[in-house]
Design an enzyme around this catalytic site. Structure first.
Site, PDB file in Angstrom:
ATOM      1  N   ASP A   1     130.132  18.322 -21.121  1.00 21.74           N
ATOM      2  CA  ASP A   1     131.004  18.033 -22.251  1.00 21.74           C
ATOM      3  C   ASP A   1     132.124  17.061 -21.888  1.00 21.74           C
ATOM      4  O   ASP A   1     133.276  17.223 -22.286  1.00 21.74           O
ATOM      5  CB  ASP A   1     131.587  19.343 -22.814  1.00 21.74           C
ATOM      6  CG  ASP A   1     132.077  19.162 -24.250  1.00 21.74           C
ATOM      7  OD1 ASP A   1     131.656  18.182 -24.895  1.00 21.74           O
ATOM      8  OD2 ASP A   1     132.889  19.974 -24.701  1.00 21.74           O
TER       9      ASP A   1
ATOM     10  N   GLY B   1     123.061  19.057 -23.354  1.00 20.79           N
ATOM     11  CA  GLY B   1     122.590  17.858 -24.030  1.00 20.79           C
ATOM     12  C   GLY B   1     123.734  17.132 -24.692  1.00 20.79           C
ATOM     13  O   GLY B   1     124.896  17.497 -24.540  1.00 20.79           O
ATOM     14  N   HIS B   2     123.369  16.104 -25.429  1.00 25.23           N
ATOM     15  CA  HIS B   2     124.364  15.356 -26.169  1.00 25.23           C
ATOM     16  C   HIS B   2     123.744  14.859 -27.473  1.00 25.23           C
ATOM     17  O   HIS B   2     122.539  14.714 -27.588  1.00 25.23           O
ATOM     18  CB  HIS B   2     124.933  14.199 -25.344  1.00 25.23           C
ATOM     19  CG  HIS B   2     123.908  13.215 -24.884  1.00 25.23           C
ATOM     20  ND1 HIS B   2     123.100  13.437 -23.804  1.00 25.23           N
ATOM     21  CD2 HIS B   2     123.572  12.006 -25.389  1.00 25.23           C
ATOM     22  CE1 HIS B   2     122.289  12.400 -23.652  1.00 25.23           C
ATOM     23  NE2 HIS B   2     122.558  11.529 -24.595  1.00 25.23           N
TER      24      HIS B   2
ATOM     25  N   GLY C   1     131.535  13.615 -22.201  1.00 26.33           N
ATOM     26  CA  GLY C   1     131.284  12.370 -22.906  1.00 26.33           C
ATOM     27  C   GLY C   1     130.346  11.427 -22.178  1.00 26.33           C
ATOM     28  O   GLY C   1     130.215  10.264 -22.546  1.00 26.33           O
ATOM     29  N   LYS C   2     129.674  11.919 -21.122  1.00 28.43           N
ATOM     30  CA  LYS C   2     128.750  11.064 -20.359  1.00 28.43           C
ATOM     31  C   LYS C   2     127.635  10.522 -21.255  1.00 28.43           C
ATOM     32  O   LYS C   2     127.289   9.356 -21.182  1.00 28.43           O
ATOM     33  CB  LYS C   2     128.135  11.842 -19.192  1.00 28.43           C
ATOM     34  CG  LYS C   2     129.116  12.305 -18.146  1.00 28.43           C
ATOM     35  CD  LYS C   2     128.436  13.035 -16.997  1.00 28.43           C
ATOM     36  CE  LYS C   2     127.680  14.270 -17.410  1.00 28.43           C
ATOM     37  NZ  LYS C   2     128.476  15.456 -17.681  1.00 28.43           N
ATOM     38  N   GLY C   3     127.086  11.384 -22.087  1.00 29.24           N
ATOM     39  CA  GLY C   3     125.984  10.976 -22.952  1.00 29.24           C
ATOM     40  C   GLY C   3     126.392   9.920 -23.958  1.00 29.24           C
ATOM     41  O   GLY C   3     125.678   8.947 -24.184  1.00 29.24           O
ATOM     42  N   LYS C   4     127.547  10.105 -24.569  1.00 30.31           N
ATOM     43  CA  LYS C   4     128.034   9.122 -25.549  1.00 30.31           C
ATOM     44  C   LYS C   4     128.306   7.775 -24.881  1.00 30.31           C
ATOM     45  O   LYS C   4     127.968   6.726 -25.415  1.00 30.31           O
ATOM     46  CB  LYS C   4     129.288   9.649 -26.239  1.00 30.31           C
ATOM     47  CG  LYS C   4     129.031  10.805 -27.176  1.00 30.31           C
ATOM     48  CD  LYS C   4     130.286  11.197 -27.919  1.00 30.31           C
ATOM     49  CE  LYS C   4     130.186  12.486 -28.675  1.00 30.31           C
ATOM     50  NZ  LYS C   4     129.071  12.770 -29.451  1.00 30.31           N
TER      51      LYS C   4
END
Length: 182
Positions: free
Chosen positions: A12, A39-40, A14-17
């Site tokens: 959580d 997940g993201h 923000g790596k995925g974004k």
């Protein structure tokens, strides 16, 4: 130019974004660690998607997506996610999977669930997706790599050998039925 997005292992963050933002202008996106326990969410012109295994570059035709050897690869989860994305109008992405990626086995998920059940009120709040038992096997060098899928006889021998130990735990620690190698 090479860009690496690495978090502090908290989730959580923000790596995925951030990966999704950079993927649009990237030739290659590599997922190099982690599993489908987190997940993201990505929102784009195709819709809203919750990714757990697929790299963020799957939405771009020019991008090659790689699932690296550090990923805890749950094959049914991977294919279900790929099917969901493509059924929503996303073109089939270019995906390469390392032959050294290790697979989450069905018994990893069971052991995760059984341990939470055994611990009761002292449970640690697992996602019950098999990640802790997976990493335990990986570091004990009894995990299964993708490359082992291509030697059926050796795979059968290893499954039988590994299940001898797993079945002792299933029967005597968790009081559950043993698994059949077949």
């Amino acid at each position: 130019m090479v860009r690496a997005i690495v978090g502090a292992n908290w989730g959580d963050e923000g790596k995925g974004k951030l990966t999704d933002m950079l993927a649009e202008k990237s030739d290659i996106v590599v997922r190099f660690q982690g599993g489908a326990n987190a997940g993201h969410t990505i929102v784009n012109h195709y819709g809203k998607f919750a990714l757990h295994t697929l790299p963020s570059g799957v939405f771009y035709d020019h991008t090659t997506n790689i699932i690296g050897n550090g990923v805890a690869l749950n094959i049914p989860v991977f294919f279900n996610e790929l099917k969901k994305v493509t059924s929503e109008g996303v073109p089939m992405p270019k995906i390469l999977i390392s032959d050294r990626a290790q697979m989450v086995m069905p018994y990893h998920v069971l052991f995760d669930q059984y341990e939470e059940e055994r611990l009761g009120k002292a449970s640690f709040g697992s996602t019950k997706s098999g990640i802790a038992p997976f990493y335990s096997d990986k570091y004990a060098k009894i995990g299964f790599q993708v490359q082992e899928l291509f030697d059926e006889e050796a795979l059968k021998v290893k499954i039988k050998r590994v299940l001898e130990t797993k079945n002792i735990l299933l029967e005597h620690l968790y009081h559950k039925p043993p698994m059949d190698a077949d």
